[in-house]
Design an enzyme around this catalytic site. Structure first.
Site, PDB file in Angstrom:
ATOM      1  CG  HIS A   1      -5.974   2.003   4.983  1.00  0.00           C
ATOM      2  ND1 HIS A   1      -5.544   2.908   5.913  1.00  0.00           N
ATOM      3  CD2 HIS A   1      -4.975   1.099   4.837  1.00  0.00           C
ATOM      4  CE1 HIS A   1      -4.331   2.571   6.314  1.00  0.00           C
ATOM      5  NE2 HIS A   1      -3.960   1.473   5.677  1.00  0.00           N
TER       6      HIS A   1
ATOM      7  N   GLY B   1       2.796  -0.986   4.298  1.00  0.00           N
ATOM      8  CA  GLY B   1       2.928   0.432   3.960  1.00  0.00           C
ATOM      9  C   GLY B   1       4.386   0.795   3.728  1.00  0.00           C
ATOM     10  N   GLY B   2       5.001   1.384   4.736  1.00  0.00           N
ATOM     11  CA  GLY B   2       6.355   1.936   4.608  1.00  0.00           C
ATOM     12  C   GLY B   2       7.372   1.024   3.948  1.00  0.00           C
TER      13      GLY B   2
ATOM     14  CB  SER C   1       5.094  -1.852  11.913  1.00  0.00           C
ATOM     15  OG  SER C   1       4.782  -0.492  12.130  1.00  0.00           O
TER      16      SER C   1
ATOM     17  CD  GLU D   1      -3.158   5.491   6.535  1.00  0.00           C
ATOM     18  OE1 GLU D   1      -3.109   5.565   5.291  1.00  0.00           O
ATOM     19  OE2 GLU D   1      -2.274   4.918   7.213  1.00  0.00           O
TER      20      GLU D   1
ATOM     21  N   GLY E   1       2.488   2.368  10.843  1.00  0.00           N
ATOM     22  CA  GLY E   1       3.452   3.453  10.716  1.00  0.00           C
ATOM     23  C   GLY E   1       4.128   3.817  12.038  1.00  0.00           C
TER      24      GLY E   1
ATOM     25  CG  ASN F   1      -1.823   1.211   1.263  1.00  0.00           C
ATOM     26  OD1 ASN F   1      -1.846   2.003   0.316  1.00  0.00           O
ATOM     27  ND2 ASN F   1      -2.567   1.367   2.349  1.00  0.00           N
ATOM     28  CD1 TRP F   2       3.757   1.142  -2.846  1.00  0.00           C
ATOM     29  CD2 TRP F   2       3.511   2.179  -4.814  1.00  0.00           C
ATOM     30  NE1 TRP F   2       4.492   0.455  -3.775  1.00  0.00           N
ATOM     31  CE2 TRP F   2       4.356   1.069  -5.003  1.00  0.00           C
ATOM     32  CE3 TRP F   2       3.212   2.974  -5.926  1.00  0.00           C
ATOM     33  CZ2 TRP F   2       4.911   0.739  -6.244  1.00  0.00           C
ATOM     34  CZ3 TRP F   2       3.743   2.649  -7.168  1.00  0.00           C
ATOM     35  CH2 TRP F   2       4.590   1.543  -7.312  1.00  0.00           C
ATOM     36  CE  LYS F   3      -0.327   3.228   4.628  1.00  0.00           C
ATOM     37  NZ  LYS F   3      -0.297   3.319   6.102  1.00  0.00           N
TER      38      LYS F   3
ATOM     39  CD  GLU G   1      -3.649  -2.279   7.080  1.00  0.00           C
ATOM     40  OE1 GLU G   1      -2.596  -2.601   6.519  1.00  0.00           O
ATOM     41  OE2 GLU G   1      -4.184  -1.173   6.927  1.00  0.00           O
TER      42      GLU G   1
END
Ligand code: 13P
Length: 253
Positions: free
Chosen positions: A97, A236-237, A215, A99, A175, A9-11, A169
């Site tokens: 998600h 993500g990251g 994470s 977010e 994150g 997930n590049w966001k 999640e």
């Protein structure tokens, strides 16, 4: 065996050129995958077509949108419909998600409609659920995530539910560098599967990949993915760094 999935997930990250380079580096690694192992890149909407053409016809690599609108079409400036995604040949879409729930006030009811929009357009939704820290600390995470499933999924038929992916999640691990322990991940994934089973039966519950997100890193992916009810990750990251994501893909069961 259930499908095992490494989903990036590049966001809202990367320029077009950086995105092309990252995809290129990961694809160049020519990772050997079995038919039940898949890699999905959830990319920013303007990059969907480029990303789809980069992965080409590789049978293990797919592109996802990060969101779609809950209505079919209409006067919703700036929004993207599931039908538009389908017309681009996109086969996956992240739905709900945390977010989006938090910053864009997406409700359970809207997410139920998004699920319908995806399924009507032959798009596999990656439905996200997960609790905030206060809920984890109060020990009511099971009730919390069960309600998320009930309110947004339980209107679907068993056949429809069999075609979705769930991502658990925990918001406190997104994150933050904090990861659920393998025991915590396995416990809640098994619980989520039991919630699906109680509504739709064990056979249906057994077909659904449940991904862990929060994470996931090159250093912890193998341990998390080894849990019997963890069928991969939504990352993500660490998905923004080619070598890290390659290691995560290689950690799939
Ligand atoms: P991180 O891997 O950066 O914690 O993000 C997880 C996530 O939100 C993936 O959807």
């Amino acid at each position: 065996m259930r499908n095992q999935i490494a989903a990036a997930n590049w966001k809202m990250n990367l320029t077009y050129q950086q995105a092309e380079k990252l995809l290129d580096e990961i694809l160049k690694a020519q990772i050997e995958l079995s038919t039940h192992q898949q890699v999905i890149f959830a990319v920013p909407a303007p990059y969907l077509t480029m990303a789809k053409s980069e992965v080409g016809r590789d049978k293990n690599f797919f592109i996802a949108a990060q969101n779609c609108h809950h209505k079919k079409s209409g006067a919703f400036t700036g929004e993207i419909s599931a039908e538009m995604l389908q017309s681009l040949g996109i086969k996956y879409c992240v739905i709900g998600h945390s977010e989006r729930r938090e910053y864009f006030q997406e409700t359970h009811a809207m997410l139920a409609d998004k699920m319908d929009q995806c399924l009507e357009n032959f798009i596999t939704p990656i439905f996200c659920c997960g609790e905030p820290l206060s809920i984890r600390e109060s020990g009511t995470q099971n009730e919390y995530v069960a309600q998320q499933l009930k309110d947004s999924l339980f209107h679907l038929s068993a056949a429809q539910v069999q075609s979705i992916i769930i991502a658990y999640e925990p918001i406190w691990a997104i994150g933050t560098g904090k990861t659920a322990t393998t025991e915590q991940a396995q416990e809640i994934h098994a619980f989520l599967r039991s919630v699906i089973s109680s509504q739709y039966g064990q056979d249906t519950a057994d077909t659904i990949p449940i991904l862990y997100g929060g994470s996931v890193k090159a250093g912890n992916a193998a341990e998390l993915f080894a849990c019997p009810d963890v069928d991969g990750g939504l990352v993500g990251g660490a998905s923004l760094v080619a070598q890290d994501f390659i290691t995560i893909i290689k950690a799939l069961k």
